[in-house]
Design a protein around this motif. Structure first.
Motif, mmCIF file in Angstrom:
data_model
loop_
_atom_site.group_PDB
_atom_site.id
_atom_site.type_symbol
_atom_site.label_atom_id
_atom_site.label_comp_id
_atom_site.label_asym_id
_atom_site.label_seq_id
_atom_site.Cartn_x
_atom_site.Cartn_y
_atom_site.Cartn_z
ATOM 1 N N LEU A 154 69.805 31.310 94.155
ATOM 2 C CA LEU A 154 69.002 32.308 93.139
ATOM 3 C C LEU A 154 69.216 33.640 94.151
ATOM 4 O O LEU A 154 70.006 34.420 93.448
ATOM 5 C CB LEU A 154 67.596 31.856 93.337
ATOM 6 C CG LEU A 154 67.355 30.606 92.201
ATOM 7 C CD1 LEU A 154 65.798 30.660 92.525
ATOM 8 C CD2 LEU A 154 67.936 30.937 90.875
ATOM 9 N N ASN A 163 78.571 32.978 89.996
ATOM 10 C CA ASN A 163 77.552 32.096 88.901
ATOM 11 C C ASN A 163 77.933 31.195 90.134
ATOM 12 O O ASN A 163 78.683 31.090 91.055
ATOM 13 C CB ASN A 163 78.621 31.044 87.609
ATOM 14 C CG ASN A 163 77.909 31.735 86.957
ATOM 15 O OD1 ASN A 163 77.143 33.193 87.056
ATOM 16 N ND2 ASN A 163 78.767 31.671 85.841
ATOM 17 N N THR A 165 76.306 27.056 91.189
ATOM 18 C CA THR A 165 76.296 25.504 91.340
ATOM 19 C C THR A 165 75.451 24.295 92.243
ATOM 20 O O THR A 165 76.254 24.596 93.816
ATOM 21 C CB THR A 165 77.500 24.763 90.830
ATOM 22 O OG1 THR A 165 77.627 24.943 89.280
ATOM 23 C CG2 THR A 165 77.043 23.657 89.997
ATOM 24 N N LEU A 185 72.139 21.913 88.838
ATOM 25 C CA LEU A 185 72.131 24.086 87.840
ATOM 26 C C LEU A 185 72.914 24.027 88.155
ATOM 27 O O LEU A 185 73.481 24.816 89.746
ATOM 28 C CB LEU A 185 70.932 24.069 89.088
ATOM 29 C CG LEU A 185 69.523 23.558 88.369
ATOM 30 C CD1 LEU A 185 68.857 22.711 88.941
ATOM 31 C CD2 LEU A 185 68.454 24.371 89.633
ATOM 32 N N ILE A 187 73.760 28.037 87.921
ATOM 33 C CA ILE A 187 72.975 29.505 87.986
ATOM 34 C C ILE A 187 73.994 30.441 87.679
ATOM 35 O O ILE A 187 74.572 31.117 88.067
ATOM 36 C CB ILE A 187 72.120 30.502 89.307
ATOM 37 C CG1 ILE A 187 71.119 27.875 90.087
ATOM 38 C CG2 ILE A 187 71.671 30.897 89.289
ATOM 39 C CD1 ILE A 187 71.333 28.231 90.703
ATOM 40 N N LEU A 198 69.496 29.478 84.167
ATOM 41 C CA LEU A 198 69.822 27.958 84.579
ATOM 42 C C LEU A 198 69.905 27.225 83.998
ATOM 43 O O LEU A 198 69.408 26.237 82.834
ATOM 44 C CB LEU A 198 69.042 27.334 86.043
ATOM 45 C CG LEU A 198 68.481 28.513 86.765
ATOM 46 C CD1 LEU A 198 66.857 29.504 85.894
ATOM 47 C CD2 LEU A 198 67.730 27.410 87.582
#
Length: 214
Positions: A154, A163, A165, A185, A187, A198
């Motif tokens: 994050l 992005n 993953t 996920l 993100i 997400l």
């Protein structure tokens, strides 16, 4: 007239349109935008004297043009608002009905929105699939050993605006004997950099999506 709400080229176009409508007499002035008594008195004084009559006529024309332009700008803004509301409703429907779990969190990691697919992945925790994930921390949905990895991802997405993953293991809840559920996920940072999206998929949902594509 320059208006920061509308693009400059559109403002010029509206000014030209206003002048054309006044020239052809095809406009009706909106009662919302009316000249004040002081402005009308000043125009009357200017037009009553020979040496200032031409200035009065110019000011009157400018006032009328400005009034018509405001009317046209209001119409354009109402049209833009209608389009924006339609697009928002469409995207909201796509979000709600997406077969992929979608969760929106703020920059502090608190869930602010989720769709039914995401809520369904954690229904065993909330006993509700109608959005009870909102208001809780995203960290609380993954196991303790996955929390540092999620925090790092994050932070990296916020810093790089790229992005990311990763695979995390969802918590199963107290007393739940089910096998741990691994989630993929994806993100993404929102364009205004004030929220994070997400997208979640477990093995079962990925298999269903793959089957649907066949």
């Amino acid at each position: 007239m320059s208006d920061p709400i509308l693009p400059w080229d559109l403002t010029i176009k509206l000014r030209q349109q206003a002048e054309q409508q006044l020239k052809t007499g095809s406009t009706q002035l909106n009662a919302v935008f009316t000249a004040s008594t002081d402005a009308l008195s000043a125009l009357f004084r200017l037009s009553s004297e020979a040496n200032t009559a031409s200035d009065g006529l110019k000011l009157l024309h400018e006032l009328q043009t400005y009034q018509v332009e405001l009317d046209l700008q209001m119409e354009q803004l109402q049209h833009n608002e209608s389009d924006a509301n339609h697009q928002l409703a469409c995207y909201r429907q796509f979000f709600d009905l997406s077969p992929i779990g979608c969760i929106i969190i703020n920059l502090n990691g608190i869930i602010t929105d989720c769709n039914a697919a995401a809520a369904g992945l954690f229904a065993h925790l909330t006993n509700d699939q109608t959005g009870q994930l909102c208001g809780i921390s995203m960290q609380s949905l993954v196991t303790a050993n996955c929390q540092p990895m999620l925090s790092a991802s994050l932070a990296r997405v916020q810093r790089s605006q790229q992005n990311a993953t990763l695979i995390v293991t969802a918590v199963t809840g107290s007393g739940n004997s089910a096998d741990p559920c691994n989630l993929r996920l994806t993100i993404s940072l929102s364009p205004d950099q004030k929220a994070i999206l997400l997208m979640l998929a477990d093995d079962a949902s990925e298999h269903r999506l793959a089957a649907d594509e066949l």
